[in-house]
Scaffold this motif. Structure first.
Motif, mmCIF file in Angstrom:
data_model
loop_
_atom_site.group_PDB
_atom_site.id
_atom_site.type_symbol
_atom_site.label_atom_id
_atom_site.label_comp_id
_atom_site.label_asym_id
_atom_site.label_seq_id
_atom_site.Cartn_x
_atom_site.Cartn_y
_atom_site.Cartn_z
ATOM 1 N N MET A 168 3.849 40.815 -16.052
ATOM 2 C CA MET A 168 3.769 40.742 -17.502
ATOM 3 C C MET A 168 2.634 41.647 -17.977
ATOM 4 S SD MET A 168 5.104 39.146 -20.037
ATOM 5 C CE MET A 168 4.851 38.469 -21.619
ATOM 6 N N PRO A 169 2.937 42.620 -18.869
ATOM 7 C CA PRO A 169 1.893 43.515 -19.348
ATOM 8 C C PRO A 169 0.846 42.771 -20.172
ATOM 9 C CG PRO A 169 4.053 44.117 -20.264
ATOM 10 C CD PRO A 169 4.234 42.910 -19.415
ATOM 11 N N ASP A 170 -0.391 43.319 -20.165
ATOM 12 C CA ASP A 170 -1.436 42.701 -20.981
ATOM 13 C C ASP A 170 -1.122 42.917 -22.463
ATOM 14 O OD1 ASP A 170 -2.321 45.250 -21.795
ATOM 15 O OD2 ASP A 170 -3.876 45.335 -20.285
ATOM 16 N N ASP A 171 -1.923 42.308 -23.328
ATOM 17 C CA ASP A 171 -1.645 42.357 -24.773
ATOM 18 C C ASP A 171 -1.600 43.782 -25.315
ATOM 19 O OD1 ASP A 171 -1.387 39.631 -24.957
ATOM 20 O OD2 ASP A 171 -3.419 39.294 -25.693
ATOM 21 N N LYS A 172 -2.551 44.612 -24.908
ATOM 22 C CA LYS A 172 -2.577 45.992 -25.403
ATOM 23 C C LYS A 172 -1.320 46.734 -24.971
ATOM 24 C CE LYS A 172 -5.019 50.370 -25.074
ATOM 25 N NZ LYS A 172 -6.081 51.118 -24.391
ATOM 26 N N LEU A 173 -0.978 46.625 -23.708
ATOM 27 C CA LEU A 173 0.196 47.304 -23.194
ATOM 28 C C LEU A 173 1.468 46.749 -23.836
ATOM 29 C CD1 LEU A 173 1.383 49.417 -21.355
ATOM 30 C CD2 LEU A 173 1.172 47.813 -19.439
ATOM 31 N N ALA A 174 1.536 45.458 -24.024
ATOM 32 C CA ALA A 174 2.696 44.844 -24.676
ATOM 33 C C ALA A 174 2.856 45.375 -26.098
ATOM 34 C CB ALA A 174 2.569 43.328 -24.676
ATOM 35 N N ARG A 175 1.746 45.534 -26.815
ATOM 36 C CA ARG A 175 1.803 46.093 -28.179
ATOM 37 C C ARG A 175 2.300 47.530 -28.152
ATOM 38 N NH1 ARG A 175 -3.067 43.509 -28.667
ATOM 39 N NH2 ARG A 175 -4.210 45.460 -28.480
ATOM 40 N N LEU A 176 1.796 48.312 -27.200
ATOM 41 C CA LEU A 176 2.229 49.709 -27.083
ATOM 42 C C LEU A 176 3.731 49.788 -26.805
ATOM 43 C CD1 LEU A 176 -0.741 51.165 -24.996
ATOM 44 C CD2 LEU A 176 -0.165 51.757 -27.370
ATOM 45 N N LEU A 177 4.218 48.917 -25.947
ATOM 46 C CA LEU A 177 5.640 48.913 -25.616
ATOM 47 C C LEU A 177 6.496 48.502 -26.809
ATOM 48 C CD1 LEU A 177 5.389 47.359 -22.063
ATOM 49 C CD2 LEU A 177 5.962 49.742 -22.607
ATOM 50 N N ARG A 178 6.034 47.526 -27.575
ATOM 51 C CA ARG A 178 6.764 47.135 -28.789
ATOM 52 C C ARG A 178 6.796 48.290 -29.789
ATOM 53 N NH1 ARG A 178 4.066 42.245 -27.937
ATOM 54 N NH2 ARG A 178 2.483 42.775 -29.472
ATOM 55 N N ARG A 179 5.681 48.973 -29.923
ATOM 56 C CA ARG A 179 5.628 50.124 -30.834
ATOM 57 C C ARG A 179 6.535 51.252 -30.342
ATOM 58 N NH1 ARG A 179 -0.300 51.763 -31.620
ATOM 59 N NH2 ARG A 179 0.660 53.301 -32.971
ATOM 60 N N PHE A 180 6.573 51.473 -29.013
ATOM 61 C CA PHE A 180 7.446 52.491 -28.433
ATOM 62 C C PHE A 180 8.904 52.164 -28.766
ATOM 63 C CE2 PHE A 180 10.068 54.353 -25.135
ATOM 64 C CZ PHE A 180 9.520 55.609 -24.928
ATOM 65 N N ALA A 181 9.291 50.906 -28.576
ATOM 66 C CA ALA A 181 10.665 50.489 -28.864
ATOM 67 C C ALA A 181 10.984 50.665 -30.344
ATOM 68 C CB ALA A 181 10.869 49.041 -28.435
ATOM 69 N N ALA A 182 10.062 50.282 -31.216
ATOM 70 C CA ALA A 182 10.284 50.428 -32.663
ATOM 71 C C ALA A 182 10.383 51.897 -33.053
ATOM 72 C CB ALA A 182 9.157 49.745 -33.432
ATOM 73 N N ALA A 183 9.547 52.728 -32.462
ATOM 74 C CA ALA A 183 9.586 54.163 -32.762
ATOM 75 C C ALA A 183 10.884 54.783 -32.249
ATOM 76 C CB ALA A 183 8.370 54.866 -32.157
#
Length: 120
Positions: free
Chosen positions: A1-16
């Motif tokens: 499970m990615p840490d919070d920062k990495l999880a946020r980056l991945l969510r932003r990547f998916a949204a972008a």
């Protein structure tokens, strides 16, 4: 499970990735270019997290949304070409622009014309 920062980056990547796809479908060249720059920057931040970032981005190739899976595959192809090519080949069977773009990505990889995103 990615840490919070990495999880946020991945969510932003998916949204972008979704925003880029929507701009492409709308033939909004300026919007697509803007989202492509955002995706590229997020990619840099994600892989800046080291092996955990690379692994987390590669895991997105299994996303249920083919737009997200395809973009993750494009950006992860240098790290696991077999897995990413399988995903892109599956997406290439879809109709419309998404399938076409996935097919072009497969062709570019197989022809050797694709350079590493870290070198672009």
């Amino acid at each position: 499970m990615p840490d919070d920062k990495l999880a946020r980056l991945l969510r932003r990547f998916a949204a972008a990735a979704m925003a880029h796809h929507e701009a492409m479908e709308a033939m909004n060249e300026k919007g697509a270019a803007t989202h492509a720059r955002v995706i590229s920057g997020l990619y840099g931040s994600i892989i800046g997290e080291g092996e955990a970032g690379r692994a987390a981005l590669l895991a997105l190739v299994d996303d249920a949304n083919p737009v997200v899976a395809g973009m993750a595959a494009v950006y992860s192809i240098h790290h696991n070409s077999d897995r990413c090519l399988a995903v892109l080949s599956r997406i290439a069977l879809e109709s419309g622009l998404l399938g076409f773009r996935a097919g072009v990505a497969v062709e570019r990889w197989k022809s050797g014309e694709w350079s590493s995103p870290e070198k672009d």
